[in-house]
Design a protein around this motif. Sequence first.
Motif, mmCIF file in Angstrom:
data_model
loop_
_atom_site.group_PDB
_atom_site.id
_atom_site.type_symbol
_atom_site.label_atom_id
_atom_site.label_comp_id
_atom_site.label_asym_id
_atom_site.label_seq_id
_atom_site.Cartn_x
_atom_site.Cartn_y
_atom_site.Cartn_z
ATOM 1 N N GLN A 255 1.334 4.824 1.083
ATOM 2 C CA GLN A 255 0.775 5.686 2.114
ATOM 3 C C GLN A 255 1.427 7.067 2.061
ATOM 4 N N TRP B 169 3.386 10.374 3.150
ATOM 5 C CA TRP B 169 4.566 10.447 4.004
ATOM 6 C C TRP B 169 5.133 11.858 3.965
ATOM 7 N N ALA C 237 0.876 12.574 8.298
ATOM 8 C CA ALA C 237 1.144 11.331 7.580
ATOM 9 C C ALA C 237 1.765 10.292 8.513
ATOM 10 N N GLN D 52 0.839 -1.193 0.000
ATOM 11 C CA GLN D 52 0.000 0.000 0.000
ATOM 12 C C GLN D 52 0.877 1.247 0.000
ATOM 13 N N SER E 76 -0.909 8.875 10.844
ATOM 14 C CA SER E 76 -1.894 8.021 10.174
ATOM 15 C C SER E 76 -1.262 6.798 9.516
ATOM 16 N N PHE E 77 0.050 6.652 9.626
ATOM 17 C CA PHE E 77 0.757 5.558 8.967
ATOM 18 C C PHE E 77 0.308 4.210 9.524
ATOM 19 N N LYS E 78 -0.059 3.304 8.631
ATOM 20 C CA LYS E 78 -0.512 1.975 9.027
ATOM 21 C C LYS E 78 0.675 1.021 9.017
#
Length: 229
Positions: free
Chosen positions: A97, A99, A104, A95, A107-109
Amino acid sequence: MTQQQQRIAVLGAGPMGLAVAYQLALDGHKPVVFEADDRVGGMTATQDFGGLDIERFYHFHCTSDVALLQMLDELRLTDRMRWVATKMGYWYQNQLQPWGTPFALLSFKGLSLPAKIRAGVHAFLCIKRNDWKPLDRLEATGWLRRGVGNEAFEVLWRKLFELKFYEHTDKLSAAWIWSRIRRIGRSRYNIFKEKLGYLEGGSATLLQGMKAAIEARGGEFRLSTPVQQ
């Protein structure tokens, strides 16, 4: 040639060799630059791609690159720099995401909240730090692991080092990676928007400008001339 002037050999016409030759020429010497390639630039050189000059590797510039910006001014190339707001992404677990901003990171998974906070604090301290000398004695990956923690290091940093430096991963100075974090972190419009510079015409604009300035002061270039011991 006066007694103070010297004819000095410079090995390699990459950015470092060109910078040395340029300074020697400014100081009144006559540099002779030897380069194995058929062009100047080294890793910043361009190659022909169907009639279009393309850089061999990707390069950008930061607002904190004071020496570079001063050189552009000396070479009257300042108007060739284009500053743009850029976006960054991080590919993780199949994915892409966002950055490069505090939001960012939060919210980073892929990281726990404590790991995100620790990574963010470490980046902030790097940006604010000015003294690099103590870091030069430290190994980069160990310093990063102690700073961001094991979790963030494994997710964000380990593979980047291994895929870029291979067997040399554990032989790098912490001052090097600190300078990269600081350089990018300080090149921003604001905390939420990155600001990077790209030369119109690519790196060739600067390379040819330096080459012309060196030659105008009596310097020489011997391309396709490898030096052997």
